[in-house]
Design an enzyme around this catalytic site. Structure first.
Site, PDB file in Angstrom:
ATOM      1  N   TYR A   1       1.094   2.140  13.688  1.00  0.00           N
ATOM      2  CA  TYR A   1       1.516   3.132  12.704  1.00  0.00           C
ATOM      3  C   TYR A   1       1.264   4.517  13.269  1.00  0.00           C
ATOM      4  O   TYR A   1       0.199   4.777  13.801  1.00  0.00           O
ATOM      5  CB  TYR A   1       0.657   3.079  11.437  1.00  0.00           C
ATOM      6  CG  TYR A   1       0.411   1.757  10.810  1.00  0.00           C
ATOM      7  CD1 TYR A   1       1.042   1.437   9.625  1.00  0.00           C
ATOM      8  CD2 TYR A   1      -0.489   0.844  11.345  1.00  0.00           C
ATOM      9  CE1 TYR A   1       0.793   0.233   9.000  1.00  0.00           C
ATOM     10  CE2 TYR A   1      -0.736  -0.361  10.732  1.00  0.00           C
ATOM     11  CZ  TYR A   1      -0.096  -0.657   9.552  1.00  0.00           C
ATOM     12  OH  TYR A   1      -0.346  -1.838   8.933  1.00  0.00           O
TER      13      TYR A   1
ATOM     14  N   HIS B   1       0.820  -1.203   0.000  1.00  0.00           N
ATOM     15  CA  HIS B   1       0.000   0.000   0.000  1.00  0.00           C
ATOM     16  C   HIS B   1       0.858   1.258   0.000  1.00  0.00           C
ATOM     17  O   HIS B   1       1.950   1.265   0.555  1.00  0.00           O
ATOM     18  CB  HIS B   1      -0.890   0.035   1.242  1.00  0.00           C
ATOM     19  CG  HIS B   1      -1.688  -1.211   1.432  1.00  0.00           C
ATOM     20  ND1 HIS B   1      -1.886  -1.780   2.666  1.00  0.00           N
ATOM     21  CD2 HIS B   1      -2.324  -2.009   0.542  1.00  0.00           C
ATOM     22  CE1 HIS B   1      -2.622  -2.869   2.526  1.00  0.00           C
ATOM     23  NE2 HIS B   1      -2.891  -3.036   1.245  1.00  0.00           N
TER      24      HIS B   1
END
Length: 182
Positions: free
Chosen positions: A131, A62
């Site tokens: 993240y 991604h």
């Protein structure tokens, strides 16, 4: 905490110092001053996210179009085989890939600069990946390349046990290159 450079331009690895004793351990997982000393803007990270994956799961590859998206990534539980691909046209490392193991033993943080594709495979029964992201998510800017694209030839360490339909439907590296060039 020390900082190492990755194999792709602008990628950094933040390696925390661990203090272990009979109680367990203590480690600093983020240091804004150290990040700033290496060119990052800690205040720019606006979103924290976490994923949980089971052994063999792949979440990949991604990225974000437009201005891109910078991320600080760490594995808080278990271990993952983390992969980056430089998708920045004009970058001296365009098309190059690198991989690193992120785990709950070393606590290494991976700085992923804007313009890179990112993915990982869970190496343990359960892997929690955290993240810290510098932009709010905009699905219209999502980029994806199939995890098993033959032009990239990424070697995932385990058989794939789970992958999303979205990731299975991702395009090719050749298509993304053409799109980025055009």
């Amino acid at each position: 905490m020390r900082v190492e450079r990755g194999e792709i331009d602008d990628v950094l690895l933040f390696v925390p110092t661990q203090h272990r004793d009979d109680r367990g351990l203590f480690t600093r997982t983020f240091d804004a001053a150290l990040a700033a000393a290496h060119g990052l803007r800690p205040e720019a990270f606006v979103q924290d996210s976490q994923s949980r994956s089971r052994l063999g799961t792949i979440r990949a590859l991604h990225g974000r179009g437009g201005r891109g998206e910078a991320k600080l990534v760490r594995c808080a539980r278990g271990a993952v085989h983390d992969v980056l691909v430089d998708a920045r046209p004009g970058s001296p490392t365009f098309g190059r890939q690198m991989s690193v193991i992120l785990d709950d033993e070393t606590f290494v943080h991976l700085y992923v600069p804007p313009g890179l594709l990112h993915g990982y495979q869970a190496l343990t029964d359960q892997a929690d990946v955290c993240y810290r992201i510098d932009r709010e998510h905009d699905p219209a800017e999502d980029l994806a390349v199939r995890y098993d694209d033959p032009d990239l030839g990424i070697r995932w360490p385990l058989p794939v046990t789970a992958i999303s339909e979205r990731d299975l439907a991702a395009g090719s590296w050749a298509d993304l290159r053409a799109r980025l060039a055009g």
